[in-house]
Design a protein around this motif. Sequence first.
Motif, short mmCIF file in Angstrom:
data_model
loop_
_atom_site.label_atom_id
_atom_site.label_comp_id
_atom_site.label_asym_id
_atom_site.label_seq_id
_atom_site.Cartn_x
_atom_site.Cartn_y
_atom_site.Cartn_z
N VAL A 1 0.74 -1.19 0.01
CA VAL A 1 -0.08 0.19 0.10
C VAL A 1 0.83 1.20 -0.08
O VAL A 1 0.71 2.12 -0.74
CB VAL A 1 -0.98 -0.02 1.29
CG1 VAL A 1 -1.77 1.28 1.35
CG2 VAL A 1 -2.02 -1.19 1.11
N ALA A 2 1.98 1.35 1.01
CA ALA A 2 2.63 2.34 0.90
C ALA A 2 3.58 2.72 -0.41
O ALA A 2 3.63 3.86 -0.82
CB ALA A 2 3.66 2.30 2.08
N ARG A 3 4.22 1.56 -0.92
CA ARG A 3 4.58 1.60 -2.21
C ARG A 3 3.88 2.06 -3.24
O ARG A 3 4.33 3.03 -4.10
CB ARG A 3 5.45 0.24 -2.60
CG ARG A 3 6.50 0.18 -1.61
CD ARG A 3 7.22 -1.33 -2.21
NE ARG A 3 8.22 -1.86 -1.30
CZ ARG A 3 9.25 -2.81 -1.63
NH1 ARG A 3 9.07 -3.22 -2.73
NH2 ARG A 3 9.96 -3.25 -0.60
N THR A 4 2.62 1.59 -3.24
CA THR A 4 1.85 2.07 -4.51
C THR A 4 1.63 3.46 -4.40
O THR A 4 1.46 4.34 -5.27
CB THR A 4 0.36 1.28 -4.16
OG1 THR A 4 0.57 -0.08 -4.50
CG2 THR A 4 -0.64 1.80 -5.37
N LEU A 5 1.24 4.12 -3.02
CA LEU A 5 0.88 5.59 -2.70
C LEU A 5 2.41 6.26 -3.10
O LEU A 5 2.10 7.26 -3.92
CB LEU A 5 0.55 5.69 -1.45
CG LEU A 5 -0.89 5.25 -1.17
CD1 LEU A 5 -1.06 5.15 0.42
CD2 LEU A 5 -2.05 6.18 -1.90
N GLU A 6 3.31 5.94 -2.90
CA GLU A 6 4.54 6.48 -2.94
C GLU A 6 5.10 6.87 -4.59
O GLU A 6 5.63 7.60 -5.02
CB GLU A 6 5.79 5.94 -2.36
CG GLU A 6 5.84 6.36 -0.72
CD GLU A 6 6.73 5.35 0.17
OE1 GLU A 6 6.31 5.03 1.27
OE2 GLU A 6 7.67 4.68 -0.54
N THR A 7 4.89 5.57 -5.05
CA THR A 7 5.46 5.36 -6.54
C THR A 7 4.34 5.71 -7.60
O THR A 7 4.81 6.01 -8.70
CB THR A 7 5.99 4.00 -6.66
OG1 THR A 7 4.77 3.13 -6.75
CG2 THR A 7 6.95 3.52 -5.87
N VAL B 1 1.52 -1.97 -17.14
CA VAL B 1 1.25 -1.33 -15.90
C VAL B 1 0.04 -0.54 -15.50
O VAL B 1 -0.87 -0.59 -16.59
CB VAL B 1 2.41 -0.10 -15.87
CG1 VAL B 1 3.89 -0.86 -15.99
CG2 VAL B 1 1.97 0.91 -17.01
N GLN B 2 -0.06 -0.46 -14.00
CA GLN B 2 -1.29 -0.04 -13.66
C GLN B 2 -0.67 1.41 -12.87
O GLN B 2 -0.13 1.52 -11.90
CB GLN B 2 -2.01 -0.63 -12.57
CG GLN B 2 -2.72 -1.84 -13.39
CD GLN B 2 -3.57 -2.87 -12.52
OE1 GLN B 2 -3.25 -2.74 -11.13
NE2 GLN B 2 -4.32 -3.77 -12.90
N GLU B 3 -1.29 2.52 -13.44
CA GLU B 3 -0.85 3.85 -12.88
C GLU B 3 -1.81 4.33 -11.87
O GLU B 3 -3.08 4.15 -12.52
CB GLU B 3 -0.64 5.00 -14.05
CG GLU B 3 -0.02 6.29 -13.58
CD GLU B 3 -0.42 7.30 -14.83
OE1 GLU B 3 -0.47 8.48 -14.44
OE2 GLU B 3 -0.36 6.73 -15.96
N LEU B 4 -1.60 4.55 -10.77
CA LEU B 4 -2.63 4.84 -9.53
C LEU B 4 -3.20 6.20 -9.99
O LEU B 4 -2.61 7.01 -10.36
CB LEU B 4 -1.92 4.82 -8.22
CG LEU B 4 -2.90 5.24 -7.28
CD1 LEU B 4 -3.85 4.09 -6.97
CD2 LEU B 4 -1.86 5.44 -5.86
N VAL B 5 -4.54 6.34 -9.83
CA VAL B 5 -5.24 7.42 -10.03
C VAL B 5 -5.78 7.77 -8.85
O VAL B 5 -5.81 8.70 -8.16
CB VAL B 5 -6.48 7.02 -11.08
CG1 VAL B 5 -7.29 8.61 -11.09
CG2 VAL B 5 -5.98 6.74 -12.45
N GLU B 6 -6.26 6.74 -7.95
CA GLU B 6 -6.84 6.97 -6.54
C GLU B 6 -7.04 5.84 -5.81
O GLU B 6 -7.33 4.82 -6.53
CB GLU B 6 -8.05 7.73 -6.75
CG GLU B 6 -8.67 8.27 -5.17
CD GLU B 6 -9.97 9.32 -5.44
OE1 GLU B 6 -9.19 10.55 -5.29
OE2 GLU B 6 -10.82 8.80 -5.40
#
Lengths: 118, 118
Positions: free
Chosen positions: A38-44, A67-72
Motif C-alpha cells: 500500500v505504501a509503495r503504491t502511494l509513493e510510486t 502497468v497500472q498507474e494509480l489514479v486514486e
Amino acid sequence: MFDPATLRFDAAGLLPAIAQDAESGEVLMLAWMNAESVARTLETGRVTYWSRSRRAFWVKGETSGHVQELVEMRLDCDRDCLLVLVRQTGPACHTGRRSCFYTAIRDGAETEIMAPIA
Amino acid sequence: MFDPATLRFDAAGLLPAIAQDAESGEVLMLAWMNAESVARTLETGRVTYWSRSRRAFWVKGETSGHVQELVEMRLDCDRDCLLVLVRQTGPACHTGRRSCFYTAIRDGAETEIMAPIA
C-alpha cells in the motif's frame, strides 16, 4: 496523514485490492496487498501488489509492460479492502484479456465474454 | 452446467465477491461467499454472502430492504474471485452510503467523498 498500518489486514497480513479502470469503470482484477504494498503504491504511483504464490512484491506490469498507474486509492467502511482506480496499459489479465473477469455464468453455464487483446 | 464446487476457495472455504452496480459501474462493496452462497445467489437471484462475523448466510438487504438483485455473476481467470453485477436498492453500505468505498486517499489524507443517502 494516512498510515497503511491503520488498515485491517488478515492473518497473513494481507487485504484484497480491487483494480478498476478509472475511466471506463471496468473492474479489471483483484489481487492482494500488505501494508508495504500500500505504501509503495502511494509513493510510486505504480500499483504494487503482494504475490501470494511468489511471496514477493509484484509491481504490476514490471515485466509485461502492462502497468497500472494509480489514479486514486479508496478504502472501505471496514478498512479491510481497497479499491484502486487505475490507468491500465494493455490487458490487466495474464491471459491477455483486458479484465480477469472474462467468464460469465449465463443460462447456468460458463461463457467467455471477452477475447484477448494482446 | 456451472458447478460452484469448481471455484477455488480459501482455507476457510470462502472467496471474495465484488458487487458492482450493473448500470453505473460503481463498485459497491466486497464481501465473501462459500460454495452454498454462490449456489443460492444463482438460484434465487438475490445476492447471498457468507457473514464471517456472524458465521451465517447473509441475504443482502433481508433486514434493511437494501437488496441486491443479481444481474450477472462472473468469475476471474484464477477462479478464486467473483464479480457480481447487481441492481442495488438504496445504499449498499451499512453506513447508508451508496458504496462502502467512500473514503479516498487524497494528498496523503483520508477524505470522505460520499454522503449517506439513507
